[in-house]
Design a protein around this motif. Structure first.
Motif, PDB file in Angstrom:
ATOM      1  N   SER A  10       0.799  -1.226   0.000  1.00  0.00           N
ATOM      2  CA  SER A  10       0.000   0.000   0.000  1.00  0.00           C
ATOM      3  C   SER A  10       0.827   1.269   0.000  1.00  0.00           C
ATOM      4  O   SER A  10       0.343   2.326  -0.416  1.00  0.00           O
ATOM      5  CB  SER A  10      -0.940   0.011   1.212  1.00  0.00           C
ATOM      6  OG  SER A  10      -0.202  -0.066   2.424  1.00  0.00           O
ATOM      7  N   LYS A  30       2.203   6.448  -2.242  1.00  0.00           N
ATOM      8  CA  LYS A  30       1.315   5.299  -2.386  1.00  0.00           C
ATOM      9  C   LYS A  30       1.914   4.320  -3.380  1.00  0.00           C
ATOM     10  O   LYS A  30       2.549   4.719  -4.363  1.00  0.00           O
ATOM     11  CB  LYS A  30      -0.064   5.748  -2.867  1.00  0.00           C
ATOM     12  CG  LYS A  30      -0.870   6.511  -1.834  1.00  0.00           C
ATOM     13  CD  LYS A  30      -2.260   6.823  -2.364  1.00  0.00           C
ATOM     14  CE  LYS A  30      -3.089   7.542  -1.300  1.00  0.00           C
ATOM     15  NZ  LYS A  30      -4.457   7.864  -1.802  1.00  0.00           N
ATOM     16  N   THR A  31       1.720   3.049  -3.110  1.00  0.00           N
ATOM     17  CA  THR A  31       2.167   2.021  -4.054  1.00  0.00           C
ATOM     18  C   THR A  31       1.043   1.797  -5.066  1.00  0.00           C
ATOM     19  O   THR A  31       0.026   1.189  -4.746  1.00  0.00           O
ATOM     20  CB  THR A  31       2.474   0.696  -3.328  1.00  0.00           C
ATOM     21  OG1 THR A  31       3.340   0.955  -2.221  1.00  0.00           O
ATOM     22  CG2 THR A  31       3.169  -0.286  -4.278  1.00  0.00           C
ATOM     23  N   ARG A  32       1.252   2.300  -6.278  1.00  0.00           N
ATOM     24  CA  ARG A  32       0.201   2.200  -7.296  1.00  0.00           C
ATOM     25  C   ARG A  32       0.332   0.883  -8.059  1.00  0.00           C
ATOM     26  O   ARG A  32       0.565   0.851  -9.267  1.00  0.00           O
ATOM     27  CB  ARG A  32       0.264   3.414  -8.215  1.00  0.00           C
ATOM     28  CG  ARG A  32      -0.075   4.708  -7.483  1.00  0.00           C
ATOM     29  CD  ARG A  32      -0.212   5.873  -8.394  1.00  0.00           C
ATOM     30  NE  ARG A  32       1.078   6.429  -8.794  1.00  0.00           N
ATOM     31  CZ  ARG A  32       1.220   7.501  -9.589  1.00  0.00           C
ATOM     32  NH1 ARG A  32       0.151   8.094 -10.092  1.00  0.00           N
ATOM     33  NH2 ARG A  32       2.417   7.950  -9.895  1.00  0.00           N
ATOM     34  N   ASN A  81       2.052  -9.443  -3.045  1.00  0.00           N
ATOM     35  CA  ASN A  81       1.414  -8.190  -2.660  1.00  0.00           C
ATOM     36  C   ASN A  81       1.490  -7.129  -3.756  1.00  0.00           C
ATOM     37  O   ASN A  81       0.682  -6.194  -3.784  1.00  0.00           O
ATOM     38  CB  ASN A  81       2.048  -7.629  -1.382  1.00  0.00           C
ATOM     39  CG  ASN A  81       1.650  -8.406  -0.150  1.00  0.00           C
ATOM     40  OD1 ASN A  81       0.749  -9.235  -0.192  1.00  0.00           O
ATOM     41  ND2 ASN A  81       2.311  -8.152   0.952  1.00  0.00           N
TER      42      ASN A  81
END
Length: 306
Positions: A10, A30-32, A81
């Motif tokens: 995330s 943010k992890t896009r 993930n």
């Protein structure tokens, strides 16, 4: 000083960490993941550039990854993930940035943070278990991280314990993390409720691990049984690991470690009941010092134990 990155599903968290383990500067993105590998690569590169501008004397960047790396540490073999498989992250970032990139499993990064500055400092042989959505692990033997021949050592979350009522995300049945994670705790309670067991949890539309621990402390029978079950399997796992490598200390981290001594005392009791040599080979079991910042701190100081 060092630059450390914690790459999660995330968020991407990065920091400049001094020689005492204190984060001097921190940046987040943010992890896009939904936009694919190239987008995350771009965001990661920009974050590292920003940190490097603040500390231009640093030429090495450590990154903790929630997945499995190739034996040479250059390729992310599997990272569920992020929905990544066989991605050459080290080469891609080094080409873009002109810096040396070192990749490590995120639980190993947390283990390094504890060994360098935290709960296992001064111990040559330590094991860390991170209890969150799953169960992660890191091992340091004779002041060196253990990676194994194929880069998959310390995957303690996938030790087979015994048959369980649901399969692990890895495809196997009976993995430790299906008994001893936040996910396991919630799924067990929900199953018992579905089977008709009475509990204060029934009045909640949904519940998380923290609420289960709260109910257990208040004496709820189902919640207490669920916590005891989790501690039992962790104790068994620790006893098994202790027989294999005989470390001085185990440290418990991750979100569930926030339950503190309420959980720790149960884990210690279960471990002692399963040790093969309880008269003289009893490991110390403690709570980790660092929480969400552990990955950054450890990644910034990989050279201490690698």
């Amino acid at each position: 000083m060092g630059i450390g990155i914690d790459l999660g599903g995330s968020a991407i968290k990065g920091g400049i960490v001094d020689n005492w383990g204190v984060i001097q500067e921190e940046r987040n993105k943010k992890t896009r993941t939904h936009m694919g590998y190239d987008q995350v690569l771009d965001d990661l590169g920009l974050l590292i550039k920003e940190l490097h501008q603040l500390s231009p004397e640093e030429t090495v960047v450590g990154i903790g990854i929630p997945g499995i790396l190739s034996p040479d540490g250059g390729t992310i073999v599997s990272c569920p993930n992020l929905n990544w498989e066989n991605q050459p992250l080290k080469k891609d970032l080094e080409t873009r940035l002109g810096l040396e990139i070192r990749l490590v499993n995120d639980a190993t990064a947390a283990c390094i943070a504890e060994a360098a500055f935290g709960s296992t400092r001064g111990k040559k042989n330590s094991v860390m278990l991170t209890l969150g959505t799953g169960v992660g692990g890191g091992m340091i033997i004779n002041d060196r991280v253990i990676f194994g021949a194929h880069g998959v050592a310390s995957e303690v979350g996938h030790m087979i314990m015994e048959e369980n009522f649901y399969n692990c995300n890895c495809g196997k049945n009976g993995c430790l993390e299906t008994f001893a994670s936040a996910t396991a705790l919630i799924r067990y309670c929900q199953k018992q409720l579905d089977d008709g067991m009475d509990s204060t949890l029934r009045s909640m539309n949904s519940f998380d691990a923290r609420e289960i621990f709260g109910a257990a402390k208040a004496g709820d029978a189902l919640a207490l049984a669920a916590v005891n079950r989790l501690a039992r399997y962790l104790g068994w796992a620790i006893a098994n690991i202790n027989d294999l490598i005989d470390p001085e200390v185990f440290t418990i981290g991750g979100g569930l470690s926030g339950a503190g001594d309420f959980l720790l005392s149960k884990i210690i009791a279960e471990t002692k009941s399963r040790l093969t040599y309880p008269a003289y080979a009893i490991p110390e079991i403690v709570l980790a010092r660092f929480r969400n910042e552990a990955g950054m701190i450890g990644a910034a100081h990989l050279s201490r134990f690698i």
